[in-house]
Design a protein around this motif. Structure first.
Motif, short mmCIF file in Angstrom:
data_model
loop_
_atom_site.label_atom_id
_atom_site.label_comp_id
_atom_site.label_asym_id
_atom_site.label_seq_id
_atom_site.Cartn_x
_atom_site.Cartn_y
_atom_site.Cartn_z
N TYR A 306 12.38 22.93 -8.61
CA TYR A 306 13.46 24.06 -9.51
C TYR A 306 12.51 23.72 -10.69
O TYR A 306 13.07 24.48 -12.06
N GLY A 346 17.82 27.85 -10.37
CA GLY A 346 17.04 26.69 -10.73
C GLY A 346 18.36 25.69 -11.41
O GLY A 346 18.55 24.06 -11.74
N SER A 349 20.29 23.50 -8.83
CA SER A 349 19.53 22.96 -7.99
C SER A 349 19.44 21.40 -9.21
O SER A 349 19.25 20.58 -8.97
N THR A 356 22.25 22.86 -3.06
CA THR A 356 20.23 23.17 -3.06
C THR A 356 19.98 22.13 -2.66
O THR A 356 20.35 20.83 -2.96
N CYS A 426 14.31 25.90 -2.94
CA CYS A 426 15.71 24.56 -3.47
C CYS A 426 16.64 25.41 -2.43
O CYS A 426 17.63 23.94 -2.08
#
Lengths: 603, 128
Positions: A306, A346, A349, A356, A426
């Motif tokens: 991530y 991202g 995560s 995630t 992820c």
């Protein structure tokens, strides 16, 4: 596939890196991507008995130590390299690809090193090759940052080398194992500090947010993955259960949050988030139980994914707009919707939102601290988990917030492909934790947890509480946002000591030595030497006058005036060094007489 | 599949802001005022309320017991047994309260430190 079984993956990438230099641009890019893929398969088919040993300066280098820990790190190193090379298809830089491959190769070298000498060699190669990724931006700021970066790493490398040499000296063994390292306490501390410098542990952390944001778009993605994670790997190898690491890790985790709140540059915020996440891993190594170590490796694995995704999405924005500051970006959600989705995945995560990959790895570390009754550590890590929502400000400031009138195109297709790969991982790991847990060291303690059912249905309570904490924290964060206006400033970090310190040192040295020089000149050249000259002239003259005065008084008519006149004449003769020949003859006679007398007396 | 629902809700909250243009367009793009759509507040407040509701349900074991920390609970020989903090971690609503405390704490700390730590962008000019 037995073919690659006896080749260290590091060598595949490093040799490949130099081979690529000769190729034209497109072939080089394809080559880099396929080298990462070959590296991945080479690691995949390594079996635990594979060994490569060579002789070096009378010691045996063990270039291949294969177990689940080194394999897990190897997988993620090559996987993220694969994604990053795809992402960087549009960037053209011959040097950068080679530097990155050597860097990744040497990181793999450290991961598979079974002895401390090859560990150290690859460690230094990593520092040198990564410097080129900072240099590749080719701005004045990046050149200076690269200079500071390499100096810090060389200093760290020397400390590590000291520790390694002390260990080898006291035990006679080069094995890179916890038993060998902990034989000699002094050596152990040197090694630990050497590693912690690379792990960006507070107070050695400032090199990371100093150098990484100055790198290129591609450089940032690559740099974010390897140096700190190899440091975590070496900690896992050499220092599991070392309790000092628990407070260090907690401080790192919170430090990363606080500085992320202060910073204005997105890439710098991302750099601080690395410190924050490494804090979790360092703390986990300090706890040192099987669950903790599995958690550390899992978290390193997910973190690389991530973090690469976040660096990629901000990199794509930087690529398109040339900007990376909170105060300059905003409102890009319409122009770059795909990049926005990637950045949000991202950010979710890294915040360890359920479903995630962050959720399935970070919870292992916090669970391990709880299991070992490290109450304070647990509280500190929960603060860091709640506060990690500050990284949600990355997509927020970039894509929403104020519309600054930027209308760039969507990121290039290659960049989107790279990001999509990472985003897929992820979510995939978040949904199938078993696939990650299966490759971890001590995976047996996780067999029960390794299902979607266990993680999300059976422990639905955990999901609720994690969401509750994140949501309340996010609510407060957005309520308090006006309090934390981003300003076009930088924040002072520990690098103040060596940046301002270097200037101070320079000034101090300048003042001290130049004043010493001046004082010496005044004293020696202007005062002492003339005085000495004067003395050399006046002393014999005075002596002669004293000796001659009675003679003159007797021989002349005792006229004070004429005696004075004679004295002055004599002194003038002494100072100009001009004597009539007769005087010289008399002096010579006197000296010969003296010599004869001395000769007699001693002979 | 309450989990899935929860997660999608979370993601919607982010994409909702995307769907909405910023509530007020700032005329001066260099100032840094924060723009959040009113809908965003609704979503995040609802989500917070839902988690609290779910936790209440768990108190009655409707959805399995709430996530607590057995290792911080009172038991013989547990070094944590007399700690208030350990007990606190097992209270109802701990995570919500702790989330608020952690966030407010770190924001205030950062605000306090910003006095000392923020410097102009040319601060390091002329240093090596």
């Amino acid at each position: 596939m037995e073919l690659l079984n006896n080749i260290p993956p590091a060598l595949i990438l490093i040799i490949g890196a130099f081979a690529l230099l000769a190729l034209p641009a497109t072939a080089r890019k394809i080559g880099a991507i396929s080298l990462a893929a070959i590296g991945f398969f080479a690691i995949h088919q390594l079996d635990d008995n594979a060994q490569v040993k060579t002789e070096f300066l009378g010691h045996t280098l063990d270039l291949l130590r294969v177990d689940s820990t080194s394999k897990a790190f190897g997988y993620i190193f090559t996987l993220s390299a694969f994604g990053a090379f795809i992402f960087s298809w549009a960037e053209r830089c011959r040097l950068q690809n080679t530097a990155a491959l050597v860097y990744i190769g040497s990181a793999l070298g450290v991961v598979f090193a079974g002895d401390m000498i090859s560990w150290y060699l690859f460690w230094e190669l990593m520092a040198v090759s990564s410097t080129f990724l900072v240099l590749a931006r080719n701005t004045k700021a990046s050149r200076l940052a690269a200079q500071r970066y390499i100096l810090v790493h060389l200093a760290g490398g020397l400390i590590l080398l000291t520790g390694i040499l002390l260990t080898i000296n006291s035990t006679g063994l080069t094995a890179f194992t916890q038993e060998n390292i902990s034989q000699n306490t002094t050596a152990k501390w040197f090694i630990l500090i050497g590693i912690l410098i690379n792990a960006a542990a507070v107070p050695f952390s400032s090199w990371l947010p100093d150098a990484y944001p100055e790198s290129t778009v591609f450089g940032g993605i690559i740099l974010s993955a390897y140096t700190t994670k190899t440091a975590v790997y070496t900690l896992v190898r050499g220092f599991p259960g070392e309790e000092i690491l628990i407070p260090i890790g907690c401080i790192m985790a919170i430090y990363g949050i606080i500085y992320a709140l202060l910073e204005n540059d997105m890439r710098r915020i991302l750099a601080y988030s690395i410190v924050n996440q490494i804090g979790f891993m360092v703390c986990g190594v300090g706890v040192g139980t099987q669950l903790a170590i599995a958690g550390v490796v899992a978290h390193a694995f997910c973190h690389i994914i991530y973090k690469a995704l976040l660096w990629m999405s901000i990199g794509a924005v930087l690529h398109r707009t040339g900007k990376s500051k909170c105060t300059e970006l905003g409102g890009l959600y319409k122009s770059m919707p795909i990049t926005m989705m990637m950045a949000i995945i991202g950010a979710l995560s890294i915040s360890a939102v359920p479903l995630t990959c962050g959720f399935v790895s970070k919870t292992l570390i916090t669970a391990a601290t709880e299991q070992q009754h490290y109450l304070w550590a647990w509280y500190a890590l929960e603060v860091a988990s709640a506060g990690v929502f500050v990284y949600a400000c990355i997509p927020f400031y970039t894509f929403f917030n104020v519309d600054r009138g930027l209308r760039p195109k969507e990121a290039p297709r290659a960049m989107i492909t790279g990001m999509a790969l990472m985003a897929f991982l992820c979510i995939y790991i978040g949904l199938n934790p078993g696939h990650l847990y299966g490759i971890l060291p001590h995976g047996e303690v996780l067999t029960e947890k390794a299902s979607f059912y266990y993680t999300y249905i059976k422990h639905f309570d955990k999901v609720v509480t994690v969401l509750q904490m994140l949501l309340f924290s996010a609510l407060m964060f957005f309520l308090l946002l006006p309090l934390l206006k981003r300003t076009p400033t930088i924040s002072i970090d520990f690098d103040w000591f060596y940046r301002k310190g270097a200037k101070l040192f320079y000034c101090a040295m300048d003042k001290a030595f130049n004043n010493l020089n001046k004082a010496a000149e005044r004293l020696v050249i202007k005062t002492f030497l003339p005085a000495l000259t004067q003395f050399v002239i006046v002393a014999p003259a005075t002596l002669t006058v004293i000796l001659l005065r009675p003679v003159w008084r007797e021989s002349l008519d005792a006229d004070e005036k004429s005696i004075k006149k004679r004295e002055q004449e004599l002194i003038a003769k002494f100072s100009s060094g001009t004597f009539p020949v007769a005087y010289s003859a008399i002096f010579v006679l006197i000296f010969i007489g003296l010599l004869v007398l001395i000769g007699r007396a001693t002979g | 599949m309450a989990t899935r629902k929860k997660a999608t809700r979370k993601k919607i909250s982010s994409s909702d802001v995307a769907a909405k243009p910023p509530a007020s367009q700032d005329d001066n793009p260099t100032t840094d005022s924060v723009c959040l759509a009113p809908k965003f507040w609704k979503v995040i407040l609802t989500a917070c309320a839902v988690t609290v509701l779910l936790e209440i349900l768990m108190q009655f074991h409707a959805l399995g017991s709430a996530h607590r920390h057995p290792h911080f609970q009172f038991e013989e020989g547990n070094p944590m047994s007399d700690s208030v903090l350990a007990a606190f971690s097992n209270w109802f609503g701990f995570y919500g309260i702790y989330g608020i405390l952690a966030c407010v704490g770190s924001v205030l700390l950062a605000k306090g430190l910003s006095v000392f730590l923020k410097a102009r962008e040319d601060y390091y000019d002329g240093t090596p």
